[in-house]
Write an enzyme that holds these catalytic residues in place. Sequence first.
Site, PDB file in Angstrom:
ATOM      1  N   GLU A  42      12.654  -9.442   1.716  1.00  0.00           N
ATOM      2  CA  GLU A  42      11.877  -8.282   2.190  1.00  0.00           C
ATOM      3  C   GLU A  42      12.720  -7.030   1.989  1.00  0.00           C
ATOM      4  O   GLU A  42      13.896  -7.014   2.359  1.00  0.00           O
ATOM      5  CB  GLU A  42      11.555  -8.474   3.680  1.00  0.00           C
ATOM      6  CG  GLU A  42      10.897  -7.260   4.316  1.00  0.00           C
ATOM      7  CD  GLU A  42      10.610  -7.448   5.807  1.00  0.00           C
ATOM      8  OE1 GLU A  42      10.619  -8.598   6.302  1.00  0.00           O
ATOM      9  OE2 GLU A  42      10.384  -6.435   6.480  1.00  0.00           O
ATOM     10  N   ARG A  92      12.848   4.753  12.583  1.00  0.00           N
ATOM     11  CA  ARG A  92      11.560   5.444  12.545  1.00  0.00           C
ATOM     12  C   ARG A  92      10.727   5.012  13.764  1.00  0.00           C
ATOM     13  O   ARG A  92      11.278   4.512  14.742  1.00  0.00           O
ATOM     14  CB  ARG A  92      10.884   5.150  11.208  1.00  0.00           C
ATOM     15  CG  ARG A  92      11.733   5.634  10.017  1.00  0.00           C
ATOM     16  CD  ARG A  92      11.056   5.405   8.693  1.00  0.00           C
ATOM     17  NE  ARG A  92       9.832   6.195   8.574  1.00  0.00           N
ATOM     18  CZ  ARG A  92       8.925   6.014   7.622  1.00  0.00           C
ATOM     19  NH1 ARG A  92       9.098   5.085   6.699  1.00  0.00           N
ATOM     20  NH2 ARG A  92       7.839   6.757   7.586  1.00  0.00           N
ATOM     21  N   SER A 125      12.989   3.054   3.265  1.00  0.00           N
ATOM     22  CA  SER A 125      13.486   3.806   4.428  1.00  0.00           C
ATOM     23  C   SER A 125      14.077   2.834   5.446  1.00  0.00           C
ATOM     24  O   SER A 125      13.805   1.621   5.392  1.00  0.00           O
ATOM     25  CB  SER A 125      12.337   4.593   5.057  1.00  0.00           C
ATOM     26  OG  SER A 125      11.344   3.706   5.547  1.00  0.00           O
ATOM     27  N   TYR A 134      10.988   8.984   0.940  1.00  0.00           N
ATOM     28  CA  TYR A 134      10.956   7.940  -0.095  1.00  0.00           C
ATOM     29  C   TYR A 134      11.572   8.376  -1.430  1.00  0.00           C
ATOM     30  O   TYR A 134      11.598   7.590  -2.375  1.00  0.00           O
ATOM     31  CB  TYR A 134       9.514   7.467  -0.301  1.00  0.00           C
ATOM     32  CG  TYR A 134       8.892   6.883   0.946  1.00  0.00           C
ATOM     33  CD1 TYR A 134       9.366   5.680   1.473  1.00  0.00           C
ATOM     34  CD2 TYR A 134       7.859   7.534   1.629  1.00  0.00           C
ATOM     35  CE1 TYR A 134       8.827   5.145   2.630  1.00  0.00           C
ATOM     36  CE2 TYR A 134       7.306   6.998   2.783  1.00  0.00           C
ATOM     37  CZ  TYR A 134       7.796   5.816   3.278  1.00  0.00           C
ATOM     38  OH  TYR A 134       7.263   5.275   4.426  1.00  0.00           O
ATOM     39  N   PRO A 187       0.786  -1.225   0.000  1.00  0.00           N
ATOM     40  CA  PRO A 187       0.000   0.000   0.000  1.00  0.00           C
ATOM     41  C   PRO A 187       0.829   1.293   0.000  1.00  0.00           C
ATOM     42  O   PRO A 187       1.857   1.383   0.661  1.00  0.00           O
ATOM     43  CB  PRO A 187      -0.838  -0.095   1.281  1.00  0.00           C
ATOM     44  CG  PRO A 187      -0.192  -1.142   2.101  1.00  0.00           C
ATOM     45  CD  PRO A 187       0.497  -2.084   1.157  1.00  0.00           C
ATOM     46  N   ASN A 188       0.316   2.221  -0.777  1.00  0.00           N
ATOM     47  CA  ASN A 188       0.844   3.587  -0.889  1.00  0.00           C
ATOM     48  C   ASN A 188       2.127   3.693  -1.707  1.00  0.00           C
ATOM     49  O   ASN A 188       2.595   4.802  -1.990  1.00  0.00           O
ATOM     50  CB  ASN A 188       1.047   4.231   0.503  1.00  0.00           C
ATOM     51  CG  ASN A 188      -0.243   4.259   1.298  1.00  0.00           C
ATOM     52  OD1 ASN A 188      -1.254   4.775   0.811  1.00  0.00           O
ATOM     53  ND2 ASN A 188      -0.257   3.683   2.484  1.00  0.00           N
ATOM     54  N   ASP A 229       2.139 -15.292   6.871  1.00  0.00           N
ATOM     55  CA  ASP A 229       1.767 -16.701   6.655  1.00  0.00           C
ATOM     56  C   ASP A 229       1.894 -17.072   5.185  1.00  0.00           C
ATOM     57  O   ASP A 229       2.313 -18.187   4.855  1.00  0.00           O
ATOM     58  CB  ASP A 229       0.319 -16.960   7.108  1.00  0.00           C
ATOM     59  CG  ASP A 229       0.194 -17.126   8.623  1.00  0.00           C
ATOM     60  OD1 ASP A 229       1.229 -17.146   9.320  1.00  0.00           O
ATOM     61  OD2 ASP A 229      -0.953 -17.234   9.106  1.00  0.00           O
ATOM     62  N   HIS A 255      12.781  -2.565   2.246  1.00  0.00           N
ATOM     63  CA  HIS A 255      12.180  -1.282   2.616  1.00  0.00           C
ATOM     64  C   HIS A 255      13.078  -0.167   2.110  1.00  0.00           C
ATOM     65  O   HIS A 255      14.311  -0.263   2.184  1.00  0.00           O
ATOM     66  CB  HIS A 255      11.998  -1.170   4.133  1.00  0.00           C
ATOM     67  CG  HIS A 255      11.059  -2.199   4.649  1.00  0.00           C
ATOM     68  ND1 HIS A 255       9.699  -2.108   4.482  1.00  0.00           N
ATOM     69  CD2 HIS A 255      11.289  -3.380   5.265  1.00  0.00           C
ATOM     70  CE1 HIS A 255       9.134  -3.180   4.981  1.00  0.00           C
ATOM     71  NE2 HIS A 255      10.077  -3.975   5.466  1.00  0.00           N
ATOM     72  N   ARG A 304       7.236   0.400  13.432  1.00  0.00           N
ATOM     73  CA  ARG A 304       7.857  -0.042  12.172  1.00  0.00           C
ATOM     74  C   ARG A 304       9.025  -1.003  12.406  1.00  0.00           C
ATOM     75  O   ARG A 304       9.627  -1.506  11.462  1.00  0.00           O
ATOM     76  CB  ARG A 304       8.346   1.164  11.357  1.00  0.00           C
ATOM     77  CG  ARG A 304       7.238   2.040  10.840  1.00  0.00           C
ATOM     78  CD  ARG A 304       7.760   3.151   9.941  1.00  0.00           C
ATOM     79  NE  ARG A 304       6.875   4.303   9.970  1.00  0.00           N
ATOM     80  CZ  ARG A 304       5.796   4.461   9.190  1.00  0.00           C
ATOM     81  NH1 ARG A 304       5.474   3.551   8.313  1.00  0.00           N
ATOM     82  NH2 ARG A 304       5.038   5.538   9.301  1.00  0.00           N
ATOM     83  N   ALA A 308       3.224  -0.829   4.882  1.00  0.00           N
ATOM     84  CA  ALA A 308       2.715  -0.842   6.263  1.00  0.00           C
ATOM     85  C   ALA A 308       2.198  -2.217   6.687  1.00  0.00           C
ATOM     86  O   ALA A 308       2.204  -2.547   7.887  1.00  0.00           O
ATOM     87  CB  ALA A 308       1.620   0.212   6.420  1.00  0.00           C
ATOM     88  N   HIS A 310       4.142  -4.540   9.076  1.00  0.00           N
ATOM     89  CA  HIS A 310       4.119  -4.386  10.531  1.00  0.00           C
ATOM     90  C   HIS A 310       2.815  -4.859  11.164  1.00  0.00           C
ATOM     91  O   HIS A 310       2.676  -4.846  12.385  1.00  0.00           O
ATOM     92  CB  HIS A 310       4.344  -2.904  10.894  1.00  0.00           C
ATOM     93  CG  HIS A 310       5.382  -2.233  10.061  1.00  0.00           C
ATOM     94  ND1 HIS A 310       6.688  -2.675  10.010  1.00  0.00           N
ATOM     95  CD2 HIS A 310       5.321  -1.153   9.210  1.00  0.00           C
ATOM     96  CE1 HIS A 310       7.373  -1.895   9.172  1.00  0.00           C
ATOM     97  NE2 HIS A 310       6.558  -0.975   8.671  1.00  0.00           N
ATOM     98  N   ARG A 331       4.946  10.857  -2.758  1.00  0.00           N
ATOM     99  CA  ARG A 331       4.671  10.593  -1.361  1.00  0.00           C
ATOM    100  C   ARG A 331       5.894  10.898  -0.490  1.00  0.00           C
ATOM    101  O   ARG A 331       6.955  10.299  -0.691  1.00  0.00           O
ATOM    102  CB  ARG A 331       4.330   9.098  -1.243  1.00  0.00           C
ATOM    103  CG  ARG A 331       4.193   8.602   0.138  1.00  0.00           C
ATOM    104  CD  ARG A 331       4.211   7.074   0.172  1.00  0.00           C
ATOM    105  NE  ARG A 331       3.958   6.631   1.519  1.00  0.00           N
ATOM    106  CZ  ARG A 331       4.219   5.424   1.977  1.00  0.00           C
ATOM    107  NH1 ARG A 331       4.702   4.511   1.176  1.00  0.00           N
ATOM    108  NH2 ARG A 331       3.973   5.113   3.221  1.00  0.00           N
ATOM    109  N   ASN A 344       8.038  -5.591  -0.857  1.00  0.00           N
ATOM    110  CA  ASN A 344       7.918  -4.461   0.065  1.00  0.00           C
ATOM    111  C   ASN A 344       6.439  -4.393   0.430  1.00  0.00           C
ATOM    112  O   ASN A 344       5.630  -3.829  -0.313  1.00  0.00           O
ATOM    113  CB  ASN A 344       8.379  -3.157  -0.582  1.00  0.00           C
ATOM    114  CG  ASN A 344       8.378  -2.001   0.409  1.00  0.00           C
ATOM    115  OD1 ASN A 344       7.816  -2.126   1.501  1.00  0.00           O
ATOM    116  ND2 ASN A 344       8.984  -0.887   0.036  1.00  0.00           N
TER     117      ASN A 344
HETATM  118  C1  DQA Z   1       8.193   1.152   3.819  1.00  0.00           C
HETATM  119  C2  DQA Z   1       8.287   1.366   5.325  1.00  0.00           C
HETATM  120  C3  DQA Z   1       6.943   1.139   5.975  1.00  0.00           C
HETATM  121  O1  DQA Z   1       7.043   1.327   7.378  1.00  0.00           O
HETATM  122  C4  DQA Z   1       5.927   2.117   5.429  1.00  0.00           C
HETATM  123  O2  DQA Z   1       4.662   1.863   5.983  1.00  0.00           O
HETATM  124  C5  DQA Z   1       5.877   2.133   3.954  1.00  0.00           C
HETATM  125  C6  DQA Z   1       7.125   2.020   3.197  1.00  0.00           C
HETATM  126  C7  DQA Z   1       9.531   1.495   3.116  1.00  0.00           C
HETATM  127  O3  DQA Z   1       9.727   1.012   2.009  1.00  0.00           O
HETATM  128  O4  DQA Z   1      10.340   2.244   3.652  1.00  0.00           O
HETATM  129  O5  DQA Z   1       4.814   2.316   3.358  1.00  0.00           O
HETATM  130  O6  DQA Z   1       7.908  -0.204   3.559  1.00  0.00           O
END
Ligand code: DQA
Length: 139
Positions: free
Chosen positions: A96, A105, A100, A23, A10-11, A85, A98, A109, A75, A78, A18, A72
């Site tokens: 995995e 943070r 950031s 980011y 998401p996002n 699963d 990320h 997170r 959110a 977390h 954003r 990735n």
């Molecule tokens: C993220 C870090 C997450 O905590 C956050 O909710 C994101 C982006 C990152 O790529 O830094 O949406 O996954």
Amino acid sequence: MKNLIIINGPNLNLLGKREPNIYGSLTFNEFFETIKSKYPNVAFEHYQSNIEGELIDKLHEMGFKYDGIILNAAAYTHTSVSIGDAVAAIETPVVEVHISNTFNREEFRHQSFVAPHAKGVIVGFGLQSYELAIQSFLD
Ligand code: DQA
């Protein structure tokens, strides 16, 4: 030729717009184009969804036929026992990533439901986190 898929949660469709201080200002598509031309011997796919169940469906779909998944979960990392699963359930190794550094943070997170089932975790290198994950599948 290796088949790798990048799955974004998401996002992350808003990358470039954003919170650019966190980011960066590149869109994912801009980044993805450079990656595809840099690694011509890799067949890349990219999937993004803001919906938890769709991310799980994609993990199930790719998780028995692809060579690697770069995830990735944003959110959901977390919060989502179900995505953790799903990563445990599939055969394809998952790295995995990320953008950031989630560890410098907010405390919420610092928790990941994906990490215990991942092959490895790459955190905090901006979009380069994805590239480091790609390289981990090529070595
Ligand atoms: C993220 C870090 C997450 O905590 C956050 O909710 C994101 C982006 C990152 O790529 O830094 O949406 O996954």
